[in-house]
Design a protein around this motif. Structure first.
Motif, PDB file in Angstrom:
ATOM      1  N   PHE A  72       0.834  -1.206   0.000  1.00  0.00           N
ATOM      2  CA  PHE A  72       0.000   0.000   0.000  1.00  0.00           C
ATOM      3  C   PHE A  72       0.869   1.257   0.000  1.00  0.00           C
ATOM      4  N   LEU A  73       1.884   1.285   0.860  1.00  0.00           N
ATOM      5  CA  LEU A  73       2.741   2.469   0.964  1.00  0.00           C
ATOM      6  C   LEU A  73       3.552   2.701  -0.304  1.00  0.00           C
ATOM      7  N   LEU A  74       4.054   1.619  -0.893  1.00  0.00           N
ATOM      8  CA  LEU A  74       4.807   1.769  -2.136  1.00  0.00           C
ATOM      9  C   LEU A  74       3.909   2.302  -3.250  1.00  0.00           C
ATOM     10  N   GLU A  75       2.692   1.809  -3.284  1.00  0.00           N
ATOM     11  CA  GLU A  75       1.734   2.269  -4.298  1.00  0.00           C
ATOM     12  C   GLU A  75       1.436   3.751  -4.143  1.00  0.00           C
ATOM     13  N   LYS A  76       1.464   4.242  -2.899  1.00  0.00           N
ATOM     14  CA  LYS A  76       1.199   5.661  -2.636  1.00  0.00           C
ATOM     15  C   LYS A  76       2.461   6.525  -2.754  1.00  0.00           C
ATOM     16  N   GLY A  77       3.575   5.905  -3.130  1.00  0.00           N
ATOM     17  CA  GLY A  77       4.802   6.677  -3.340  1.00  0.00           C
ATOM     18  C   GLY A  77       5.570   7.003  -2.078  1.00  0.00           C
ATOM     19  N   ILE A  78       5.302   6.272  -0.989  1.00  0.00           N
ATOM     20  CA  ILE A  78       6.012   6.504   0.272  1.00  0.00           C
ATOM     21  C   ILE A  78       7.301   5.676   0.298  1.00  0.00           C
ATOM     22  N   ASN A  79       8.415   6.326   0.580  1.00  0.00           N
ATOM     23  CA  ASN A  79       9.688   5.613   0.688  1.00  0.00           C
ATOM     24  C   ASN A  79       9.612   4.603   1.839  1.00  0.00           C
TER      25      ASN A  79
END
Length: 392
Positions: A72-79
Motif C-alpha cells: 500500500f505504501l509503495l503504491e502511494k509513493g512513500i519511501n
C-alpha cells in the motif's frame, strides 16, 4: 539522504503500531492502526498532515503480516524499507530499552532509520521473489516426502522396478498410473502393457533404454505383494507428485521472470561461482538483500546459523555442532549451494576432500564448505567482484 520524518512500524496480524520521529530524534506521533484499508488510509493521512516533504518508513520482515501495508505504501509513493529483524535486535542492544512492547519496537525501528539512514532499493520485487522462493521450498520438501512414500509403496508392490530403473521419470510415473504393481502387469495382456508403455513414454525426447518386455519380465519374477489398497495409494501419491512438479515449474518460471525484471547484479556475481545457478542465487538474495548489513563474513555465517558450537556441561565437552539459531530457509539454500560447489568447483572440492581425509564426517565437511562459501560470497558482494579461485 535527510528525511523530514523517520517512521518506525511494528506490524502484527490485526494491527500495526507507529512511531514517528523528526530529524532531531523527537517523537512527534505514536499510535496504532487496524490492518484494514481504513487503517492504512488513516496512517497515510497522519503522515501527510505532519509533513509534505520526503519521509521514510521502516518495518521488519517478520512473517507475512507486513506485506499488505508495505505494498500500500509503495503504491502511494512513500519511501519504505524492509529491515531484517536481526538488525533491529542488534541495534536495540545499543539502547537502554529493557522491556519489549509494540510501541517500543516501533520506536526502535524509527531510531534505526534515523541512525542508519538505509538506502532504498527495489525491495517490492525482492519481497515477491522471497515469497515465491519460500513457497517453492515448501513444495520441494513435499515433493521429497512424496518420493519417499512412493518408494515405500513400490517396495511392497514391485521392488524390482525401483532397483533397475528410474521410477521418477515422467514416462515411468505415467506408466505406473496404469500399472501400479507387478500383479496388475501379470494379469494384463502383453499388448495392453506395451500400448500403455509406449503411450507413457511417447514424445518425451530420448527413448528409454529398456522396453515393455523388460518390465513384463521383471513383473513375472517379482516378489511384490497383491494389494489393491496399496495400488490406489500409490496412484494417488503419483498424481499428487505430478501436480506438485507442475506447480514448481510455474514457480520457476515466475522467479525467472522476476529476475529479468529486476536485473540484480548480485545474482550475476553469485552465479559466477561454478555450480550455483540463478534459482539458488535468487533465493539467497531474497534472504540477504544487503550484504552490508553484516560487519564481516563471520557475522553472515552466524546469521545463517551454520557457525560451529561446542556443547559444555561441567567438565564434559560435547561434540561440535552448528548453532541453528539463524535463518532456516537460508540454511537450506547454503547447504544446497555447498553440495553443488563441491561437485563443480575445484578449490571447494579440494577443501572438502582434505576434510574427509582428516576424518571429518560427510555433514561436518559440507558444513565447513558452507561456512567457507558464505565468507566467499560476502567478500564478492561487498567488493562487487566476480568469482576467482583465489577467493576460496
Amino acid at each position: 539522504m535527510e528525511y523530514r520524518l523517520y517512521i518506525g512500524v511494528d506490524v502484527s496480524k490485526e494491527s500495526f503500531t507507529v512511531c514517528i520521529k523528526n530529524p532531531n530524534g523527537k517523537t512527534v506521533f505514536q499510535g496504532s492502526f487496524p490492518q484494514s484499508l481504513e487503517g492504512f488510509q488513516n496512517f497515510l493521512n497522519t503522515v501527510n498532515n505532519l509533513s509534505t516533504d520526503p519521509v521514510i518508513v521502516g518495518m521488519e520482515s517478520t512473517s507475512i503480516y507486513y506485506l499488505n501495508l508495505f505494498s500500500f505504501l509503495l503504491e502511494k509513493g512513500i519511501n519504505t524499507v524492509i529491515i531484517n529483524p536481526s538488525v533491529i535486535k542488534n541495534f536495540s542492544k545499543l539502547g537502554v530499552r529493557d522491556a519489549k512492547s509494540d510501541r517500543k519496537d516501533a520506536a526502535t525501528i524509527a531510531e534505526y532509520l534515523l541512525y542508519a539512514k538505509p538506502e532504498l532499493s527495489d525491495k517490492e520485487k525482492l519481497s515477491d521473489l522471497k515469497l515465491l522462493s519460500r513457497e517453492k521450498e515448501k513444495l520441494s520438501k513435499e515433493l521429497s516426502h512424496l518420493k519417499d512414500e512412493i518408494l515405500r509403496c513400490l517396495f511392497n508392490l514391485f521392488p524390482e522396478l525401483e532397483r533397475n530403473f528410474n521410477v521418477f521419470s515422467k514416462g515411468m510415473l505415467n506408466f505406473l498410473l496404469k500399472f501400479p504393481s507387478a500383479r496388475k502387469i501379470r494379469r494384463s495382456k502383453r499388448k495392453t502393457v506395451e500400448y500403455e508403455f509406449n503411450k507413457a513414454f511417447e514424445g518425451r525426447g530420448k527413448k528409454p533404454s529398456f522396453t515393455a518386455d523388460d518390465i513384463i519380465e521383471l513383473a513375472r519374477r517379482s516378489i511384490g505383494i497383491d494389494s489393491v489398497a496399496l495400488e490406489e495409494i500409490l496412484v494417488t501419491k503419483i498424481n499428487m507428485l505430478l501436480t506438485i512438479e507442475e506447480e514448481i515449474d510455474k514457480f520457476d518460471k515466475l522467479i525467472s521472470e522476476r529476475i529479468e525484471e529486476i536485473q540484480i547484479d548480485k545474482i550475476d556475481i553469485i552465479t559466477s561461482i561454478p555450480g550455483i545457478g540463478k534459482s539458488l542465487a535468487t533465493s539467497f538474495i531474497c534472504e540477504v538483500p544487503e550484504a552490508e548489513m553484516f560487519k564481516d563474513g563471520k557475522s553472515l555465517v552466524a546469521f545463517v546459523g551454520v557457525d560451529p558450537v561446542v556443547k559444555r556441561s561441567g567438565q564434559y565437552v560435547g561434540k561440535h555442532g552448528i548453532s541453528k539459531k539463524g535463518n532456516r530457509h537460508l540454511r537450506r539454500i547454503i547447504y544446497l549451494m555447498a553440495i553443488n560447489v563441491i561437485r563443480f568447483e575445484g578449490r571447494f572440492r579440494e577443501f572438502y576432500l582434505r576434510l574427509r581425509a582428516r576424518g571429518k564426517s560427510y555433514m561436518e565437511a559440507v558444513i565447513a564448505v558452507a561456512n567457507k562459501l558464505l565468507r566467499t560470497i560476502y567478500a564478492m558482494l561487498i567488493h562487487r567482484t566476480y568469482y576467482s579461485p583465489n577467493y576460496s
